[in-house]
Each structure stands twice: as structure tokens, then as C-alpha cells.
Write a protein that holds these residues in place. Sequence first.
Motif, PDB file in Angstrom:
ATOM      1  N   LEU A  36      13.991  13.427  -7.002  1.00  0.00           N
ATOM      2  CA  LEU A  36      13.021  13.262  -5.922  1.00  0.00           C
ATOM      3  C   LEU A  36      12.143  14.498  -5.784  1.00  0.00           C
ATOM      4  N   VAL A  37      12.771  15.668  -5.851  1.00  0.00           N
ATOM      5  CA  VAL A  37      12.024  16.923  -5.728  1.00  0.00           C
ATOM      6  C   VAL A  37      11.013  17.054  -6.865  1.00  0.00           C
ATOM      7  N   SER A  38      11.456  16.727  -8.070  1.00  0.00           N
ATOM      8  CA  SER A  38      10.575  16.809  -9.233  1.00  0.00           C
ATOM      9  C   SER A  38       9.413  15.819  -9.119  1.00  0.00           C
ATOM     10  N   ASN A  39       9.730  14.592  -8.683  1.00  0.00           N
ATOM     11  CA  ASN A  39       8.682  13.576  -8.523  1.00  0.00           C
ATOM     12  C   ASN A  39       7.672  13.995  -7.458  1.00  0.00           C
ATOM     13  N   ALA A  40       8.181  14.544  -6.345  1.00  0.00           N
ATOM     14  CA  ALA A  40       7.282  14.972  -5.271  1.00  0.00           C
ATOM     15  C   ALA A  40       6.340  16.070  -5.762  1.00  0.00           C
ATOM     16  N   ALA A  41       6.867  17.003  -6.539  1.00  0.00           N
ATOM     17  CA  ALA A  41       6.028  18.074  -7.080  1.00  0.00           C
ATOM     18  C   ALA A  41       4.983  17.521  -8.036  1.00  0.00           C
ATOM     19  N   LYS A  42       5.405  16.563  -8.866  1.00  0.00           N
ATOM     20  CA  LYS A  42       4.478  15.978  -9.844  1.00  0.00           C
ATOM     21  C   LYS A  42       3.329  15.242  -9.162  1.00  0.00           C
ATOM     22  N   TYR A  43       3.678  14.373  -8.181  1.00  0.00           N
ATOM     23  CA  TYR A  43       2.627  13.596  -7.530  1.00  0.00           C
ATOM     24  C   TYR A  43       1.797  14.458  -6.582  1.00  0.00           C
ATOM     25  N   GLY A  44       2.418  15.498  -6.004  1.00  0.00           N
ATOM     26  CA  GLY A  44       1.651  16.404  -5.174  1.00  0.00           C
ATOM     27  C   GLY A  44       0.578  17.110  -5.977  1.00  0.00           C
ATOM     28  N   ALA A  45       0.934  17.555  -7.200  1.00  0.00           N
ATOM     29  CA  ALA A  45      -0.034  18.215  -8.074  1.00  0.00           C
ATOM     30  C   ALA A  45      -1.095  17.239  -8.570  1.00  0.00           C
ATOM     31  N   GLN A  46      -0.695  15.989  -8.767  1.00  0.00           N
ATOM     32  CA  GLN A  46      -1.633  14.989  -9.285  1.00  0.00           C
ATOM     33  C   GLN A  46      -2.661  14.557  -8.244  1.00  0.00           C
ATOM     34  N   PHE A  47      -2.194  14.341  -7.020  1.00  0.00           N
ATOM     35  CA  PHE A  47      -3.076  13.765  -5.998  1.00  0.00           C
ATOM     36  C   PHE A  47      -3.618  14.797  -4.998  1.00  0.00           C
ATOM     37  N   LEU A  48      -3.014  15.995  -4.970  1.00  0.00           N
ATOM     38  CA  LEU A  48      -3.416  17.041  -4.031  1.00  0.00           C
ATOM     39  C   LEU A  48      -3.383  16.526  -2.594  1.00  0.00           C
ATOM     40  N   LEU A  49      -4.512  16.531  -1.896  1.00  0.00           N
ATOM     41  CA  LEU A  49      -4.519  16.144  -0.482  1.00  0.00           C
ATOM     42  C   LEU A  49      -4.894  14.680  -0.257  1.00  0.00           C
ATOM     43  N   LYS A  50      -5.139  13.934  -1.352  1.00  0.00           N
ATOM     44  CA  LYS A  50      -5.629  12.565  -1.182  1.00  0.00           C
ATOM     45  C   LYS A  50      -4.857  11.552  -2.031  1.00  0.00           C
ATOM     46  N   PRO A  51      -3.551  11.412  -1.802  1.00  0.00           N
ATOM     47  CA  PRO A  51      -2.816  10.389  -2.556  1.00  0.00           C
ATOM     48  C   PRO A  51      -3.234   8.995  -2.113  1.00  0.00           C
ATOM     49  N   PRO A  52      -3.528   8.101  -3.044  1.00  0.00           N
ATOM     50  CA  PRO A  52      -3.847   6.715  -2.675  1.00  0.00           C
ATOM     51  C   PRO A  52      -2.572   5.967  -2.325  1.00  0.00           C
ATOM     52  N   ARG A  53      -2.723   4.831  -1.689  1.00  0.00           N
ATOM     53  CA  ARG A  53      -1.536   4.029  -1.395  1.00  0.00           C
ATOM     54  C   ARG A  53      -0.984   3.455  -2.692  1.00  0.00           C
ATOM     55  N   PRO A  54       0.327   3.642  -2.947  1.00  0.00           N
ATOM     56  CA  PRO A  54       0.915   3.072  -4.165  1.00  0.00           C
ATOM     57  C   PRO A  54       0.821   1.540  -4.150  1.00  0.00           C
ATOM     58  N   PRO A  55       0.626   0.926  -5.298  1.00  0.00           N
ATOM     59  CA  PRO A  55       0.545  -0.541  -5.335  1.00  0.00           C
ATOM     60  C   PRO A  55       1.859  -1.213  -4.923  1.00  0.00           C
ATOM     61  N   HIS A  56       2.965  -0.462  -4.984  1.00  0.00           N
ATOM     62  CA  HIS A  56       4.269  -1.020  -4.639  1.00  0.00           C
ATOM     63  C   HIS A  56       4.659  -0.733  -3.183  1.00  0.00           C
ATOM     64  N   TRP A  57       3.738  -0.290  -2.372  1.00  0.00           N
ATOM     65  CA  TRP A  57       4.054   0.121  -0.997  1.00  0.00           C
ATOM     66  C   TRP A  57       3.067  -0.528  -0.031  1.00  0.00           C
ATOM     67  N   GLY A  58       3.597  -1.047   1.076  1.00  0.00           N
ATOM     68  CA  GLY A  58       2.705  -1.654   2.066  1.00  0.00           C
ATOM     69  C   GLY A  58       3.484  -2.279   3.213  1.00  0.00           C
ATOM     70  N   GLY A  59       2.794  -3.107   3.967  1.00  0.00           N
ATOM     71  CA  GLY A  59       3.368  -3.660   5.180  1.00  0.00           C
ATOM     72  C   GLY A  59       3.941  -5.054   5.027  1.00  0.00           C
ATOM     73  N   TYR A  60       4.875  -5.355   5.908  1.00  0.00           N
ATOM     74  CA  TYR A  60       5.403  -6.706   6.088  1.00  0.00           C
ATOM     75  C   TYR A  60       5.197  -7.103   7.541  1.00  0.00           C
ATOM     76  N   ARG A  61       5.032  -8.381   7.768  1.00  0.00           N
ATOM     77  CA  ARG A  61       4.915  -8.913   9.121  1.00  0.00           C
ATOM     78  C   ARG A  61       5.889 -10.078   9.295  1.00  0.00           C
ATOM     79  N   LEU A  62       6.801  -9.959  10.252  1.00  0.00           N
ATOM     80  CA  LEU A  62       7.684 -11.067  10.587  1.00  0.00           C
ATOM     81  C   LEU A  62       7.005 -11.904  11.658  1.00  0.00           C
ATOM     82  N   VAL A  63       6.833 -13.180  11.364  1.00  0.00           N
ATOM     83  CA  VAL A  63       6.206 -14.124  12.294  1.00  0.00           C
ATOM     84  C   VAL A  63       7.329 -14.843  13.046  1.00  0.00           C
ATOM     85  N   PRO A  64       7.554 -14.510  14.311  1.00  0.00           N
ATOM     86  CA  PRO A  64       8.743 -15.021  15.007  1.00  0.00           C
ATOM     87  C   PRO A  64       8.694 -16.519  15.294  1.00  0.00           C
ATOM     88  N   ASP A  65       9.853 -17.148  15.130  1.00  0.00           N
ATOM     89  CA  ASP A  65      10.030 -18.501  15.660  1.00  0.00           C
ATOM     90  C   ASP A  65      11.216 -18.559  16.621  1.00  0.00           C
TER      91      ASP A  65
END
Length: 212
Positions: free
Chosen positions: A151-180
Motif C-alpha cells: 500500500l505504501v509503495s502504491n501510494a508513493a507511485k500514484y502520488g508521484a504520477q498524479f501529483l495534486l490532481k489524481p483523477p477518479r479511478p474507473p473502479h471507484w464510485g458511488g452506489y445508491r440504495l433505493v429503499p422499499d
Amino acid sequence: MNTTIADLRKSYERAELNEEASHADPLQQFDQWLKEAMAAQVPEPNAMTLATVGSDLRPSTRIVLIKGYDARGIVWYTNYDSRKGRELAGNPFAALQFHWIELERVVRIEGRVEKAGDTESDEYFHSRPLDSRIGAWASPQSQVIAGRGVLVSNAAKYGAQFLLKPPRPPHWGGYRLVPDRWEFWQGRKSRLHDRLRYRLDGGAWVRERLAP
């Protein structure tokens, strides 16, 4: 101390929940209770248990944080490739539970789950602290890893790659539960708790009292 687990018990006497004082719309009741939990400064009033069921029919639970709610449903954000994401892809029904123990209250919510839109997910992602945005790239959530160093290595790698503007990963986002279904539980003395269930019937909410 000679106290055993079986001897642990508490008498719930803080409040009551009756039909006359509750809202006809469960979302309004939830809004009231959540705001009261926040005003009471209970620890993490936004924390909720999310239950999903996999293709092997084994249920699993975890704590996630509510990030929004309105007439469309309850929203949280996560890694789509996580165990919960994979289970929701195969079975898009889930249950949520809030437990505000200091107020002797529980809210249970059931319904179908759908992904939030890209715009909604983008807006929330870019509102997060930088280290959380990098963390979304760094963690292959729910996968086996060799150690924390990954995790530490990955964080360092992506921090260096994206600097202050990391885009949203394609595998990350929101879910909405529609109650019944909703259930509001208020602890009462002698284990005669108040339980009000709301179920959707023909587009209208039916409110019913359940035995504790």
C-alpha cells in the motif's frame, strides 16, 4: 469481576416511538433521526452497516459511511472491485443499518442498489482530501496483498504520477440504495421495544407496528 457476557444487559428508557409522533414518509423520519444523532454528537452518526449476499449465498457485512440521501435513495462510495462491489454486481439487493446506541435507536433500510452517475461520483471524489484520492488508487480493495508495504509503495507511485490532481479511478464510485423497506427501532423498558416498519405498496408507504 464475575460478570459474564450473558449477564450484560441494559434497560432502554430514553424515548418512545409511536405512530402519532412519527412521520408518514420514512425519509422524513430518517432525516429527523439522523439530524438528532448529529446534534447529540454521537460517535460517527454517519456510519452504517452494509449487508450484501454473494453468489454462494453467504451474507457479508462491513461499515461504510453515508454520503448523501434524498428521495432517490441512500448514497455511499467505494471500490467497485471490492467484495461488496462484486456481490452487488451479482445480486443488486442490500440492507443498511444505523445504530445510534447513545440514543437507543436503530434504523434498518432494504432495497435495490444501483451505481451513482459518473458526474455525481466525480464531484464527490474531487471533494475528498488528496491522500484519500491517492488511496483510492493505491488499495486493491479486498484482494490479498503481501504486506502493508504494498500500500505504501502504491501510494508513493500514484502520488508521484498524479501529483495534486489524481483523477477518479474507473473502479471507484458511488452506489445508491433505493429503499422499499425501512424500520425504525426505539429501545424501551422491559424489552418491549418500539418498531415501526414502512413498506412500499403500489407506490405508497404503508406504516406498520412490529412486535419486538
